[in-house]
Motif scaffolding. Structure first.
Motif, PDB file in Angstrom:
ATOM      1  N   PHE A  66      13.410 -35.511 -22.794  1.00  0.00           N
ATOM      2  CA  PHE A  66      13.372 -36.772 -22.033  1.00  0.00           C
ATOM      3  C   PHE A  66      12.587 -36.582 -20.726  1.00  0.00           C
ATOM      4  O   PHE A  66      11.881 -37.469 -20.288  1.00  0.00           O
ATOM      5  CB  PHE A  66      14.777 -37.289 -21.718  1.00  0.00           C
ATOM      6  CG  PHE A  66      15.502 -37.883 -22.903  1.00  0.00           C
ATOM      7  CD1 PHE A  66      14.812 -38.598 -23.877  1.00  0.00           C
ATOM      8  CD2 PHE A  66      16.878 -37.752 -23.034  1.00  0.00           C
ATOM      9  CE1 PHE A  66      15.481 -39.153 -24.963  1.00  0.00           C
ATOM     10  CE2 PHE A  66      17.551 -38.312 -24.108  1.00  0.00           C
ATOM     11  CZ  PHE A  66      16.852 -39.010 -25.079  1.00  0.00           C
ATOM     12  N   LYS A  67      12.737 -35.405 -20.122  1.00  0.00           N
ATOM     13  CA  LYS A  67      11.997 -35.128 -18.882  1.00  0.00           C
ATOM     14  C   LYS A  67      10.498 -35.253 -19.134  1.00  0.00           C
ATOM     15  O   LYS A  67       9.767 -35.825 -18.309  1.00  0.00           O
ATOM     16  CB  LYS A  67      12.359 -33.720 -18.389  1.00  0.00           C
ATOM     17  CG  LYS A  67      11.872 -33.371 -16.988  1.00  0.00           C
ATOM     18  CD  LYS A  67      12.716 -34.022 -15.909  1.00  0.00           C
ATOM     19  CE  LYS A  67      12.160 -33.847 -14.511  1.00  0.00           C
ATOM     20  NZ  LYS A  67      12.409 -32.515 -13.953  1.00  0.00           N
ATOM     21  N   LYS A 107       7.832 -40.920 -13.957  1.00  0.00           N
ATOM     22  CA  LYS A 107       8.571 -42.157 -13.667  1.00  0.00           C
ATOM     23  C   LYS A 107       9.732 -41.842 -12.726  1.00  0.00           C
ATOM     24  O   LYS A 107      10.346 -40.784 -12.829  1.00  0.00           O
ATOM     25  CB  LYS A 107       9.112 -42.749 -14.963  1.00  0.00           C
ATOM     26  CG  LYS A 107       8.002 -43.199 -15.913  1.00  0.00           C
ATOM     27  CD  LYS A 107       8.486 -44.361 -16.745  1.00  0.00           C
ATOM     28  CE  LYS A 107       7.329 -45.077 -17.401  1.00  0.00           C
ATOM     29  NZ  LYS A 107       7.801 -46.285 -18.106  1.00  0.00           N
ATOM     30  N   PRO A 108      10.029 -42.757 -11.816  1.00  0.00           N
ATOM     31  CA  PRO A 108      11.114 -42.488 -10.868  1.00  0.00           C
ATOM     32  C   PRO A 108      12.487 -42.582 -11.539  1.00  0.00           C
ATOM     33  O   PRO A 108      12.750 -43.519 -12.296  1.00  0.00           O
ATOM     34  CB  PRO A 108      10.958 -43.611  -9.839  1.00  0.00           C
ATOM     35  CG  PRO A 108      10.300 -44.722 -10.582  1.00  0.00           C
ATOM     36  CD  PRO A 108       9.419 -44.078 -11.623  1.00  0.00           C
ATOM     37  N   GLY A 140      20.605 -55.248  -8.981  1.00  0.00           N
ATOM     38  CA  GLY A 140      19.273 -55.365  -8.363  1.00  0.00           C
ATOM     39  C   GLY A 140      18.477 -54.078  -8.446  1.00  0.00           C
ATOM     40  O   GLY A 140      17.445 -53.920  -7.799  1.00  0.00           O
ATOM     41  N   ALA A 141      18.963 -53.133  -9.242  1.00  0.00           N
ATOM     42  CA  ALA A 141      18.271 -51.850  -9.416  1.00  0.00           C
ATOM     43  C   ALA A 141      17.244 -51.973 -10.550  1.00  0.00           C
ATOM     44  O   ALA A 141      17.190 -52.993 -11.240  1.00  0.00           O
ATOM     45  CB  ALA A 141      19.281 -50.756  -9.732  1.00  0.00           C
ATOM     46  N   SER A 142      16.410 -50.951 -10.720  1.00  0.00           N
ATOM     47  CA  SER A 142      15.367 -50.980 -11.752  1.00  0.00           C
ATOM     48  C   SER A 142      15.747 -50.098 -12.934  1.00  0.00           C
ATOM     49  O   SER A 142      16.256 -48.997 -12.749  1.00  0.00           O
ATOM     50  CB  SER A 142      14.044 -50.436 -11.195  1.00  0.00           C
ATOM     51  OG  SER A 142      13.761 -51.027  -9.955  1.00  0.00           O
ATOM     52  N   VAL A 143      15.450 -50.580 -14.133  1.00  0.00           N
ATOM     53  CA  VAL A 143      15.631 -49.779 -15.344  1.00  0.00           C
ATOM     54  C   VAL A 143      14.334 -49.000 -15.577  1.00  0.00           C
ATOM     55  O   VAL A 143      13.304 -49.583 -15.896  1.00  0.00           O
ATOM     56  CB  VAL A 143      15.917 -50.670 -16.572  1.00  0.00           C
ATOM     57  CG1 VAL A 143      16.010 -49.826 -17.843  1.00  0.00           C
ATOM     58  CG2 VAL A 143      17.200 -51.475 -16.368  1.00  0.00           C
ATOM     59  N   TYR A 202      11.363 -52.926 -22.458  1.00  0.00           N
ATOM     60  CA  TYR A 202      11.866 -51.681 -21.862  1.00  0.00           C
ATOM     61  C   TYR A 202      11.234 -50.455 -22.530  1.00  0.00           C
ATOM     62  O   TYR A 202      10.920 -50.486 -23.718  1.00  0.00           O
ATOM     63  CB  TYR A 202      13.397 -51.606 -21.961  1.00  0.00           C
ATOM     64  CG  TYR A 202      14.052 -52.691 -21.155  1.00  0.00           C
ATOM     65  CD1 TYR A 202      14.122 -52.603 -19.764  1.00  0.00           C
ATOM     66  CD2 TYR A 202      14.566 -53.832 -21.772  1.00  0.00           C
ATOM     67  CE1 TYR A 202      14.698 -53.626 -19.017  1.00  0.00           C
ATOM     68  CE2 TYR A 202      15.138 -54.859 -21.035  1.00  0.00           C
ATOM     69  CZ  TYR A 202      15.190 -54.741 -19.663  1.00  0.00           C
ATOM     70  OH  TYR A 202      15.741 -55.754 -18.914  1.00  0.00           O
ATOM     71  N   HIS A 203      11.071 -49.419 -21.733  1.00  0.00           N
ATOM     72  CA  HIS A 203      10.569 -48.147 -22.249  1.00  0.00           C
ATOM     73  C   HIS A 203      11.720 -47.411 -22.936  1.00  0.00           C
ATOM     74  O   HIS A 203      12.612 -46.898 -22.265  1.00  0.00           O
ATOM     75  CB  HIS A 203       9.990 -47.325 -21.093  1.00  0.00           C
ATOM     76  CG  HIS A 203       9.465 -45.983 -21.518  1.00  0.00           C
ATOM     77  ND1 HIS A 203       8.921 -45.086 -20.638  1.00  0.00           N
ATOM     78  CD2 HIS A 203       9.393 -45.384 -22.735  1.00  0.00           C
ATOM     79  CE1 HIS A 203       8.554 -43.990 -21.288  1.00  0.00           C
ATOM     80  NE2 HIS A 203       8.841 -44.150 -22.551  1.00  0.00           N
ATOM     81  N   LEU A 204      11.683 -47.377 -24.233  1.00  0.00           N
ATOM     82  CA  LEU A 204      12.755 -46.745 -25.011  1.00  0.00           C
ATOM     83  C   LEU A 204      12.207 -45.516 -25.717  1.00  0.00           C
ATOM     84  O   LEU A 204      11.187 -45.589 -26.399  1.00  0.00           O
ATOM     85  CB  LEU A 204      13.295 -47.738 -26.052  1.00  0.00           C
ATOM     86  CG  LEU A 204      14.202 -47.177 -27.157  1.00  0.00           C
ATOM     87  CD1 LEU A 204      15.485 -46.601 -26.574  1.00  0.00           C
ATOM     88  CD2 LEU A 204      14.524 -48.268 -28.180  1.00  0.00           C
ATOM     89  N   GLU A 205      12.878 -44.399 -25.545  1.00  0.00           N
ATOM     90  CA  GLU A 205      12.518 -43.170 -26.248  1.00  0.00           C
ATOM     91  C   GLU A 205      13.701 -42.725 -27.106  1.00  0.00           C
ATOM     92  O   GLU A 205      14.805 -42.533 -26.599  1.00  0.00           O
ATOM     93  CB  GLU A 205      12.172 -42.053 -25.250  1.00  0.00           C
ATOM     94  CG  GLU A 205      10.907 -42.299 -24.453  1.00  0.00           C
ATOM     95  CD  GLU A 205       9.618 -42.095 -25.268  1.00  0.00           C
ATOM     96  OE1 GLU A 205       9.699 -41.557 -26.387  1.00  0.00           O
ATOM     97  OE2 GLU A 205       8.546 -42.477 -24.769  1.00  0.00           O
TER      98      GLU A 205
END
Lengths: 193, 193
Positions: free
Chosen positions: B42-43, B49-50, B144-147, B170-173
């Motif tokens: 996943f890293k 990406k933050p 109010g956070a980011s996915v 959404y970015h899904l892995e």
């Protein structure tokens, strides 16, 4: 004070004479570095003892149990509180009083994951009345496996769990022993076994 | 086949056309080394990406989420399925269809642990109908956070969750995408997005 006691003083919140909230670092939100520090401390305290598996109960102890299993380089198994669609009928079962809800619940672990040759280190985040640990001990002994010991992060020594587990002859290590919670002042007093 | 697909072939058990058991290494019993390998993957896949927090839902994804949080060096937070004696009333709440039980349940996370400045990587062991991920996304967005994205170990592409999450942008892995489970032969067929 050790590192865990310091963290409890810094971030723990006394909700009542019995309830200490540590959800910013130990459960709900987990600080991985702290969990690894606790795991390393258990590695020292159980030095030279055989450990082939780490066992905990869902939910809040799973993060800590993972860190401990990784430190000992063994698999982690968690006992489940309810039958799931994916759980084998072929399971060891014990009964546990849940401290949070007051209900008696069954906990279970698949027979595949506890064998007579296993040496099990039981891990949990909190030790209060000791029912969860006693349930986990019962599962290990049902399997004919050996209990190497129990490692908990926080023991509340004003409840009877620690006394009970030690009286039964098990090797119990608690990293922070809370003797008293003062809901008036928010003071947390630590003690020893 | 990647390392996770190989492990699934070696140890996974097809219980029906919809249910794949991986409880000897991913949930119930967890192989810490495998969880670390998944975390490292996943890293790579979310490189650049933050990520300030890893979020999962209890129970079976907690071990994996811990490994991922540790790889990203950020805290792990898990959403709870029921109100607990220790949980703040001050929480974000979403509704989720539980795949295992068929019930609709509320999930919640304390407002203290999701902030508008957070960039959240959502992690789970399985992706089936996507309800758990959608509930977790709702909690993050309520805050109010980011996915940043969603990382799952095993996606069942014959259910609609992966399609749904990707369609929402959404970015899904998913490390292993299971296209078909054959209960007659026990065969497991992998596919791609």
């Amino acid at each position: 004070m050790n590192f865990l006691e310091e963290r409890i003083i810094a971030e723990g919140v006394v909700k009542s004479g019995e309830v200490l909230k540590v959800d910013s670092f130990l459960n709900h939100q987990m600080d991985m570095e702290l969990l690894d520090d606790i795991a390393r401390e258990f590695k020292l305290r159980f030095f030279g003892k055989p450990v082939t598996k780490v066992l905990t109960i869902e939910t809040s102890g799973i993060g800590l149990a993972c860190a401990v299993a990784r430190e000992f380089d063994v698999p982690m198994v968690y006992a489940r509180k309810t039958a799931s669609v994916n759980l084998d009928a072929d399971a060891y079962v014990a009964e546990v009083d849940s401290y949070g809800t007051g209900k008696v619940r069954q906990i279970m672990v698949s027979r595949k994951f506890l064998k007579p040759e296993d040496h099990v280190l039981i891990v949990d985040d909190f030790l209060a009345n000791g029912c969860a640990l006693q349930g986990l001990i019962a599962l290990v002994e049902d399997a004919g496996a050996s209990v190497t010991g129990c490692g908990v992060a926080i023991e509340k020594s004003f409840q009877e769990g620690g006394h009970r587990i030690r009286n039964l002859g098990y090797h119990l290590e608690s990293l922070a022993i809370v003797e008293r919670l003062d809901p008036e002042t928010g003071a947390i007093t630590f003690g020893t076994e």
